[in-house]
Each structure stands twice: as structure tokens, then as C-alpha cells.
Motif scaffolding. Structure first.
Motif, PDB file in Angstrom:
ATOM      1  N   TYR A 230       0.894  -1.162   0.159  1.00 16.83           N
ATOM      2  CA  TYR A 230      -0.038   0.007  -0.062  1.00 16.83           C
ATOM      3  C   TYR A 230       0.955   1.407   0.148  1.00 16.83           C
ATOM      4  O   TYR A 230       2.070   1.104   0.446  1.00 16.83           O
ATOM      5  N   PHE A 231       0.070   2.255  -0.281  1.00 18.66           N
ATOM      6  CA  PHE A 231       0.876   3.466  -0.152  1.00 18.66           C
ATOM      7  C   PHE A 231       1.477   3.975   1.014  1.00 18.66           C
ATOM      8  O   PHE A 231       2.903   4.385   1.212  1.00 18.66           O
ATOM      9  N   SER A 232       0.951   3.483   2.051  1.00 17.85           N
ATOM     10  CA  SER A 232       1.221   3.866   3.433  1.00 17.85           C
ATOM     11  C   SER A 232       2.506   2.816   3.892  1.00 17.85           C
ATOM     12  O   SER A 232       3.400   3.297   4.671  1.00 17.85           O
ATOM     13  N   ASP A 233       2.636   1.693   3.227  1.00 14.53           N
ATOM     14  CA  ASP A 233       3.722   0.992   3.356  1.00 14.53           C
ATOM     15  C   ASP A 233       5.066   1.440   2.725  1.00 14.53           C
ATOM     16  O   ASP A 233       6.105   1.645   3.536  1.00 14.53           O
ATOM     17  N   VAL A 234       4.850   1.868   1.566  1.00 14.25           N
ATOM     18  CA  VAL A 234       5.980   2.526   0.736  1.00 14.25           C
ATOM     19  C   VAL A 234       6.080   3.954   1.470  1.00 14.25           C
ATOM     20  O   VAL A 234       7.773   4.225   1.590  1.00 14.25           O
ATOM     21  N   LEU A 235       5.424   4.720   1.725  1.00 17.47           N
ATOM     22  CA  LEU A 235       5.672   6.092   2.433  1.00 17.47           C
ATOM     23  C   LEU A 235       6.603   5.827   3.896  1.00 17.47           C
ATOM     24  O   LEU A 235       7.467   6.508   4.166  1.00 17.47           O
TER      25      LEU A 235
END
Length: 286
Positions: A230-235
Motif C-alpha cells: 500500500y501507499f502507507s507501506d511505501v511512504l
């Protein structure tokens, strides 16, 4: 000789800023191979062991199963429809080959370009140390949190139909989404190599930073496009990797100002009375 006596003071005034700049010792980083090398070797071995032991360490049911609205909307916008496994494969190439080669290679090239090749071994060891530490902390977090990966949460047929293998999902990997190891590794490499180049004062430091961060950002995008994160994982991986890559070199390998390394170049001019005028001498390393 009278002419020489008149011209010498003017010459000294013109040369004095250059001499002062050249004589100032270049920053030497704190580096102890008897400590840093074991950290890299043991840390790297620990990470490999944790990967091999994934069957016993990874949580079978997800502990964090829900997907929030932001992550879902970003996934829907960026995931590659029909071929997410291609993005996954490209992200693996980036983290295994492209990012390390760029970070380590450009750091070495920056040292060589400034005529400081003797720094290369220490520079690369510091970059590797920061990356290994970041990756191990990331691995521990992934096993503890147990977040379900997006392809598993949404039962993405484009991922699952490939089966288990190089392109398909890895065994026992469905609940290790938070936070992205690829983003952690690539941003740690980028930040560590850039920080080392900046602390050394290499002229190519901005290029090291720009290249590393561009590759890391691309790798993060590919993890979302491949439906692995997910985006939050990458961020989170980007922030954590960047922080580790910058802080570990800065806090534990900071420059020792005033300590001249073997690559320090400088000279001094001395004056002495001579018959009918002034004698000048130049000494130093060039």
C-alpha cells in the motif's frame, strides 16, 4: 633583487587565500573496520536467516487486515491491471541490482573524481552498514505487525494466477506488507550514499543524492504498481530508510574536523632575509 623584494609581498597577498584553503584539512569520517565490518556481515547474515525462516516467523493470519480509504484509492489508481507481476519483477531488479550499483558506484566515483580513492572502502562500508541496520529493523517490524498485502486482501487474480514463484507471490509472504522492505532498502542506500558524499565534501554529492532518490522513488512506485504494498507501506519505508541512511552515518561516522587524511594537499611559503633582498621558499604536498 629589489624588484623581487617589491613583487614578493604582492604575490603572497594573492596566494594567501589559496594557500589557506589548500592547507585546511579535509574532513575524515569516523570509521573502525573492526566494528563496522562485523555489523555488516552479521547484520546481513541475520537478514538472510530471517528470510529463510519466514515459514516459522511470518504470521499465518493477518494481524492488520483492513485497508484504509487512502491506501485503497492510491492502489486503484496505480496498480498495473493485467500485469502487476511485471512491476514486481522490475522492483526486484531495482532493489537487488540497480539501487546498490548506483549508490555504491556513484559514491566510489565521487571519491575518485576528487582524487580521494583511498576513501572508497570506508565510504562503501558505511553505506552498507546503514542499509543493513535499516533492513533488519524493517524485517522485525514486518513480522510483528503482520499486515495483509493488497493482492491478498483484494484477491487480485492477476497476481495469484501466476502461482508461487519468482513472479507470483512468495511463500508465507501474504501478511508482511508493513512496511515496504524495498522502499526501506532503496531509500537507505540513497540517503546513506548521499550523506557520506556530502560529509566528505565531494563535488559530485548532489548527483549522488539525485540519482539515488530517483531510483528509490521509482522502486516505491513499482511496489504499489505490483500490488505488493500500500501507499502507507511505501511512504513509511521511504521515511524510515531515509532517516536511517542519513542518521547512522551522521551520528556514528561524523567528520573529525582538523584531522588531515592522506589525501590532504597543502603548502606553505616561508620568507628569509637574503643578500640584497628577500628569499622565498615553498614546502608542502602537491
Amino acid at each position: 633583487m629589489r624588484t623581487a623584494a617589491i613583487l614578493l609581498p604582492a604575490l603572497l597577498v594573492a596566494l594567501s587565500p589559496v594557500a589557506a584553503a589548500a592547507a585546511e584539512p579535509s574532513p575524515e569520517l569516523t570509521y573502525r573496520p573492526e566494528v563496522d565490518l562485523p555489523i555488516v556481515v552479521v547484520g546481513g547474515a541475520a537478514w538472510v536467516a530471517s528470510e529463510l525462516a519466514k515459514k516459522g516467523l511470518a504470521p499465518a493470519p493477518c494481524r492488520w487486515c483492513a485497508a484504509n480509504a487512502l491506501d485503497t484509492s492510491v492502489r486503484d489508481a496505480l496498480v498495473w491491471r493485467g500485469n502487476p507481476n511485471t512491476a514486481h519483477d522490475l522492483s526486484n531488479v531495482a532493489v537487488v541490482a540497480v539501487a546498490p550499483a548506483a549508490a555504491l558506484g556513484l559514491t566510489a566515483l565521487a571519491a575518485w573524481y576528487d582524487g580521494r580513492s583511498e576513501n572508497i572502502a570506508a565510504d562503501l562500508m558505511i553505506v552498507a552498514e546503514a542499509t543493513v541496520v535499516a533492513m533488519n529493523l524493517n524485517q522485525v517490524t514486518k513480522y510483528i505487525v503482520g499486515r495483509e498485502r493488497p493482492y491478498s486482501h483484494f484477491d487480485n487474480p492477476d497476481v495469484l494466477r501466476a502461482g508461487v514463484g519468482l513472479s507470483g507471490p512468495l511463500p508465507n509472504d501474504d501478511n508482511l506488507s508493513f512496511f515496504s522492505g524495498h522502499a526501506t532498502a532503496t531509500f537507505a542506500l540513497a540517503a546513506a550514499s548521499g550523506t557520506v558524499a556530502s560529509m566528505r565534501g565531494y563535488r559530485a554529492a548532489p548527483w549522488v543524492w539525485a540519482n539515488g532518490m530517483a531510483i528509490a522513488a521509482l522502486s516505491g512506485y513499482l511496489r504499489i504498481a505490483g500490488d505488493r504494498h500500500y501507499f502507507s507501506d511505501v511512504l513509511t519505508g521511504a521515511v524510515f530508510g531515509s532517516a536511517a541512511g542519513a542518521l547512522i552515518p551522521a551520528l556514528f561516522h561524523g567528520p573529525r574536523r582538523g584531522v588531515a587524511g592522506p589525501d590532504t594537499h597543502g603548502f606553505r611559503i616561508s620568507l628569509a632575509p637574503a643578500r640584497g633582498g628577500i628569499g622565498a621558499g615553498v614546502a608542502g604536498t602537491f
